[in-house]
Scaffold this active site. Structure first.
Site, mmCIF file in Angstrom:
data_model
loop_
_atom_site.group_PDB
_atom_site.id
_atom_site.type_symbol
_atom_site.label_atom_id
_atom_site.label_comp_id
_atom_site.label_asym_id
_atom_site.label_seq_id
_atom_site.Cartn_x
_atom_site.Cartn_y
_atom_site.Cartn_z
ATOM 1 N N THR A 150 74.607 45.695 42.962
ATOM 2 C CA THR A 150 73.498 44.754 43.124
ATOM 3 C C THR A 150 73.420 44.208 44.539
ATOM 4 O OG1 THR A 150 73.706 44.152 40.826
ATOM 5 C CG2 THR A 150 72.556 42.602 42.207
ATOM 6 N N GLU A 167 102.802 40.625 15.432
ATOM 7 C CA GLU A 167 102.426 40.932 14.041
ATOM 8 C C GLU A 167 102.545 42.432 13.755
ATOM 9 O OE1 GLU A 167 99.078 38.761 12.042
ATOM 10 O OE2 GLU A 167 98.713 38.128 14.107
ATOM 11 N N LYS A 212 85.248 39.830 34.741
ATOM 12 C CA LYS A 212 83.836 39.420 34.755
ATOM 13 C C LYS A 212 83.515 38.732 33.427
ATOM 14 C CE LYS A 212 79.144 41.021 35.596
ATOM 15 N NZ LYS A 212 78.196 42.065 35.978
ATOM 16 N N THR A 221 79.237 44.656 40.344
ATOM 17 C CA THR A 221 80.196 43.778 39.669
ATOM 18 C C THR A 221 80.615 44.291 38.281
ATOM 19 O OG1 THR A 221 78.398 42.444 38.789
ATOM 20 C CG2 THR A 221 79.391 41.707 40.860
ATOM 21 N N ASP A 222 79.810 45.195 37.700
ATOM 22 C CA ASP A 222 80.085 45.621 36.319
ATOM 23 C C ASP A 222 81.488 46.207 36.147
ATOM 24 O OD1 ASP A 222 77.543 44.872 35.667
ATOM 25 O OD2 ASP A 222 76.784 46.889 35.273
ATOM 26 N N TYR A 235 65.680 45.273 38.535
ATOM 27 C CA TYR A 235 65.895 45.775 39.888
ATOM 28 C C TYR A 235 66.694 47.071 39.811
ATOM 29 C CZ TYR A 235 70.669 44.191 39.354
ATOM 30 O OH TYR A 235 71.947 44.040 38.898
HETATM 31 N N1 GLU Z 1 74.957 47.257 37.140
HETATM 32 C C1 GLU Z 1 75.095 46.668 38.411
HETATM 33 C C2 GLU Z 1 76.387 47.104 39.069
HETATM 34 O O1 GLU Z 1 77.469 46.891 38.600
HETATM 35 C C3 GLU Z 1 74.889 45.257 38.239
HETATM 36 C C4 GLU Z 1 75.993 44.340 38.459
HETATM 37 C C5 GLU Z 1 76.142 43.861 39.875
HETATM 38 O O2 GLU Z 1 76.344 44.580 40.811
HETATM 39 O O3 GLU Z 1 76.055 42.671 39.972
HETATM 40 O O4 GLU Z 1 76.310 47.707 40.099
#
Ligand code: GLU
Length: 354
Positions: A38, A311, A190, A117-118, A51
């Protein structure tokens, strides 16, 4: 005429002060390796949620943050340009190799990796295990695309470069800098699909903070990483298959058996609670372990450790507990560990160490 001894001494001291301040003021060299995400995403308008990731090049990203060149001399390289849902072991291995090459040169003081971020936690943790340098290696991303109102990418990139250029960031393992917080690759996760404050380091806490390029550090990571890590991916082109299987109420055991049939060398269960699953699934895990597949019990719960023999009788069933690693990081550790054959007990030790 010969200078007096006092005058000579003053000149010598002045020269030392000048050369010290020249060293102190020498700008660090930081290389930015761009992978997409992103932070490099673009939308048709500043206020739409839709986007496309990985549209903007590294040069355009750096140009959007003019003051960044006051922090360091920057060079950029494009490694890939994907949304991180498409991050692959192939790209991770390419990144690790390039970081190793750069870190070995005297004209690179730190490395920043722009990333979606994914799956940032997978890449960060993988690099933490396999990159052998004490120079700062810092991942950064954003939650809003570059075209959004209040895009968070530019300041995140600024802070990431400030950390990568900072000698105090050395030997703290692979780091992630977002929204003013500095996380260890080992602890970060995340926690929000959309919020700018999406990364947390539960229980063990932050490595430090970076606000407008001013860094503060609180700790070093507790686990093994970098030069102390035993893992080496030099020459490796492929990692063994390890599957994650998600547990829930009335879970079906079929996927565990299917995973074994499909040739998985390891299985990570995203268990309920303390790495639990129903009896039929536990039986399937025991069958898999008997067949030589390494089965790791992790948890779908965000915080807390999964430990042995709580457990589930791991000793009897031949299973491994992921300790403080969530399923996605437990899978990375297992994939790297299984580059050579290891017994469950050896793998268990790795989960306590890494
Ligand atoms: N799907 C995107 C990625 O991981 C969105 C998450 C991001 O970058 O914030 O590239």
């Amino acid at each position: 005429m010969k200078p007096s001894p006092l005058f000579a001494r003053i000149i010598a001291i002045a020269l030392i002060v000048v050369s010290f301040s020249a060293v102190a003021q020498k700008k660090a060299n930081v290389v930015i390796l761009a992978t997409g995400g992103t932070i490099a995403g673009a939308a048709g308008s500043g206020v739409q949620s839709g986007y496309t990731s990985g549209q903007v090049t590294i040069d355009a990203m750096v140009n959007a943050v003019p003051d960044i060149t006051k922090l360091a001399t920057i060079k950029g390289e494009q490694i890939s340009n994907v949304g991180s849902q498409d991050m692959s072991f192939e790209i991770m291995l390419k990144l690790a190799k390039r970081i190793g090459e750069l870190a070995a040169t005297a004209d690179c003081d730190g490395i920043v990796i722009t990333h979606g971020t994914d799956t940032m936690e997978e890449t960060a943790y993988f690099l933490n295990l396999v990159v052998k340098t004490d120079k700062p290696v810092v991942l950064v991303g954003s939650m809003r695309p570059s075209t959004a109102v209040s895009a968070d990418g530019p300041l995140n990139l600024y802070n990431a470069v400030a950390v990568a250029a900072d000698p105090n960031a050395k030997n703290r393992g692979v780091l992630l800098v977002m929204n003013d917080w500095i996380h260890s690759a080992q602890t970060l996760t995340k926690v929000s699909t959309t919020a700018v404050q999406t990364f947390m380091s539960p229980i063990r806490g932050l490595i430090g903070t970076s606000a407008y390029g001013k860094n503060e550090y609180y700790r070093y990571p507790h686990n093994l990483y970098g030069a102390k890590s035993e893992f080496d991916v030099t020459g490796v082109t492929k990692l063994p298959r390890v599957d994650i299987i998600y547990a829930d109420a009335d879970m079906s055991p079929d996927l565990i058996d299917a995973s074994v049939k499909l040739g998985a060398k390891g299985i990570v269960i995203a268990g309920v609670g303390n790495g639990n699953m129903n009896k039929v699934s536990l039986d399937a895990c025991a069958r898999a372990a008997k067949a030589g597949v390494i089965v790791v019990r992790s948890s779908r719960v965000t915080t807390g450790n999964v430990d042995r023999n709580v457990e589930v009788n791991d000793d009897q069933l031949g299973l491994v507990a992921s300790y403080d690693l969530n399923p996605q990081k437990a899978r990375i550790l297992l994939s790297v560990a299984l580059l050579k054959p290891r017994k469950p007990a050896e793998i268990q030790k790795l989960y306590y160490q890494y």
